[in-house]
Write an enzyme that holds these catalytic residues in place. Structure first.
Site, PDB file in Angstrom:
ATOM      1  CE  LYS A   1      -2.187 -30.153  17.042  1.00 51.17           C
ATOM      2  NZ  LYS A   1      -2.798 -29.004  16.497  1.00 51.17           N
ATOM      3  CG  LEU A  27      -7.835 -31.386  17.693  1.00 54.42           C
ATOM      4  CD1 LEU A  27      -6.919 -32.392  16.688  1.00 54.42           C
ATOM      5  CD2 LEU A  27      -6.317 -30.070  17.739  1.00 54.42           C
ATOM      6  CE1 TYR A  76      -1.528 -30.628  12.108  1.00 56.41           C
ATOM      7  CE2 TYR A  76      -0.343 -29.289  14.051  1.00 56.41           C
ATOM      8  CZ  TYR A  76      -1.290 -29.643  13.007  1.00 56.41           C
ATOM      9  OH  TYR A  76      -2.009 -29.096  13.064  1.00 56.41           O
ATOM     10  CD  GLU A 126     -11.832 -28.184  14.973  1.00 55.49           C
ATOM     11  OE1 GLU A 126     -11.389 -27.729  16.061  1.00 55.49           O
ATOM     12  OE2 GLU A 126     -11.783 -28.666  14.022  1.00 55.49           O
TER      13      GLU A 126
HETATM   14  N1  PDD Z   1      -3.327 -25.893  16.279  1.00 55.92           N
HETATM   15  N2  PDD Z   1      -8.480 -26.963  16.540  1.00 55.92           N
HETATM   16  C1  PDD Z   1      -7.895 -26.585  14.968  1.00 55.92           C
HETATM   17  C2  PDD Z   1      -8.396 -27.123  14.066  1.00 55.92           C
HETATM   18  C3  PDD Z   1      -6.210 -26.682  15.709  1.00 55.92           C
HETATM   19  O1  PDD Z   1      -5.185 -26.722  14.546  1.00 55.92           O
HETATM   20  C4  PDD Z   1      -6.428 -26.424  16.709  1.00 55.92           C
HETATM   21  C5  PDD Z   1      -4.553 -26.206  17.172  1.00 55.92           C
HETATM   22  C6  PDD Z   1      -6.825 -26.231  17.783  1.00 55.92           C
HETATM   23  C7  PDD Z   1      -6.407 -26.029  20.017  1.00 55.92           C
HETATM   24  O2  PDD Z   1      -5.612 -27.412  20.481  1.00 55.92           O
HETATM   25  P1  PDD Z   1      -4.750 -27.110  21.099  1.00 55.92           P
HETATM   26  O3  PDD Z   1      -5.615 -26.462  22.549  1.00 55.92           O
HETATM   27  O4  PDD Z   1      -4.076 -28.817  22.171  1.00 55.92           O
HETATM   28  O5  PDD Z   1      -3.392 -26.655  20.758  1.00 55.92           O
HETATM   29  C8  PDD Z   1      -8.032 -26.533  18.018  1.00 55.92           C
HETATM   30  C9  PDD Z   1      -2.090 -26.194  16.692  1.00 55.92           C
HETATM   31  C10 PDD Z   1      -1.689 -24.914  17.767  1.00 55.92           C
HETATM   32  C11 PDD Z   1      -1.149 -25.728  15.060  1.00 55.92           C
HETATM   33  O6  PDD Z   1      -1.864 -26.148  13.636  1.00 55.92           O
HETATM   34  O7  PDD Z   1      -0.826 -25.241  15.183  1.00 55.92           O
END
Ligand code: PDD
Length: 283
Positions: free
Chosen positions: A145, A201, A31, A177
């Protein structure tokens, strides 16, 4: 509100997928969450590049070209009532008999849904949030992801139970993270973050923050961060699409620095907001 499902645009409550969908049975899918500010998608190409990387990692052919993705995302986004959105996009390996092995014929399920984008309220930016730490017990492909998010769900709930905004994960004594965000720290004026690897991620916001640090000529370094350094950091930040850049001011019940968002955070946060405004005005 319209959602996109396998070629159709329809109201959310009319969207249906099979109970044999491998996303449902196995969490076999990937996703993205793409921010849209004032109806302008932010870093869309980068999100679609990461989607391709996730699809490659799970050996699922991309069902759409970039132009096709953009067309579908724009149609869903335009029909949504909110100007600021998080576009949720999911691709699963589709329906098939319940068997771990891939089905002979793959018909991926493609779903796109707009959600209101709730970025942190100014008061939260001003005061910061609390976070807790917990062991990172996820698999070794955290760069994918994946919709298999059970470990992240359980980790996030720990911070909900503690009344905090995020759970920061430590693997073998090293910072990885957050359960839903990337983590930066500041020590002695230097911005530090773990380098990209299979253990985190590759956040799109992480990249933006590093670009801003470069532009502002703020000292920064990507290197492994020990738990102890995290706990003694002058500043701790979370970055993600909905959180943008957010200061952690209490970690495991202990104030971070002087317990208020720090000076480096303030510069980067202001630069992030400026950058967003430029994007919204079409720059
Ligand atoms: N998640 N690390 C993890 C485990 C995450 O789930 C996310 C974002 C990020 C940050 O990624 P980005 O800057 O591209 O949003 C880092 C999304 C928002 C979610 O699962 O809803």
């Amino acid at each position: 509100m319209l959602v996109y499902l396998n070629g159709d645009y329809l109201p959310l409550d009319e969207a249906r997928v099979s109970v044999l969908d491998r996303g449902f049975l196995f969490g076999d899918g990937v996703y993205e969450v793409i921010p849209v500010y004032s109806r302008r998608p932010f870093r869309l190409h980068e999100h679609l590049v990461r989607l391709q990387a996730s699809l490659d990692a799970i050996r699922l052919a991309n069902p759409h070209s970039e132009a096709e993705w953009i067309e579908r995302i724009e149609r869903v986004s335009t029909a949504a009532e909110w100007p600021d959105q998080g576009i949720y996009l999911q691709v699963t390996r589709g329906p098939g008999p319940r068997d771990h092995a891939f089905p002979q014929v793959i018909q991926p399920t493609v779903f796109i849904m707009p959600m209101p984008l709730a970025t942190p309220a100014p008061a939260l930016v001003e005061q910061g949030v609390c976070a807790i730490t917990a062991p990172d017990d996820r698999w070794l492909h955290c760069d994918v992801k994946s919709v298999s998010l059970l470990a992240n769900v359980l980790a996030r709930q720990r911070s909900v139970d503690a009344g905090c905004a995020e759970t920061i994960l430590l693997r073998d004594g090293w910072l990885t993270e957050g359960s839903t965000s990337n983590v930066f720290i500041v020590r002695d004026g230097v911005i530090l973050a773990p380098p990209k690897s299979n253990l985190i991620l590759p956040g799109i916001t992480y990249d933006v923050v590093l670009e801003l640090a470069r532009t502002l000529e703020l000292p920064h370094q990507l290197r492994p961060i020990a738990a102890d350094e995290l706990k003694r950091a002058d500043e701790v930040w979370l970055t993600s699409t909905p959180k943008e850049v957010l200061a952690v001011t209490r970690l495991d019940g202990v104030p971070v620095g002087d317990g208020r968002p720090g000076p480096v955070f303030r510069r980067v946060h202001a630069a992030y907001q400026d950058y967003k405004r430029r994007v919204m005005h079409g720059a």
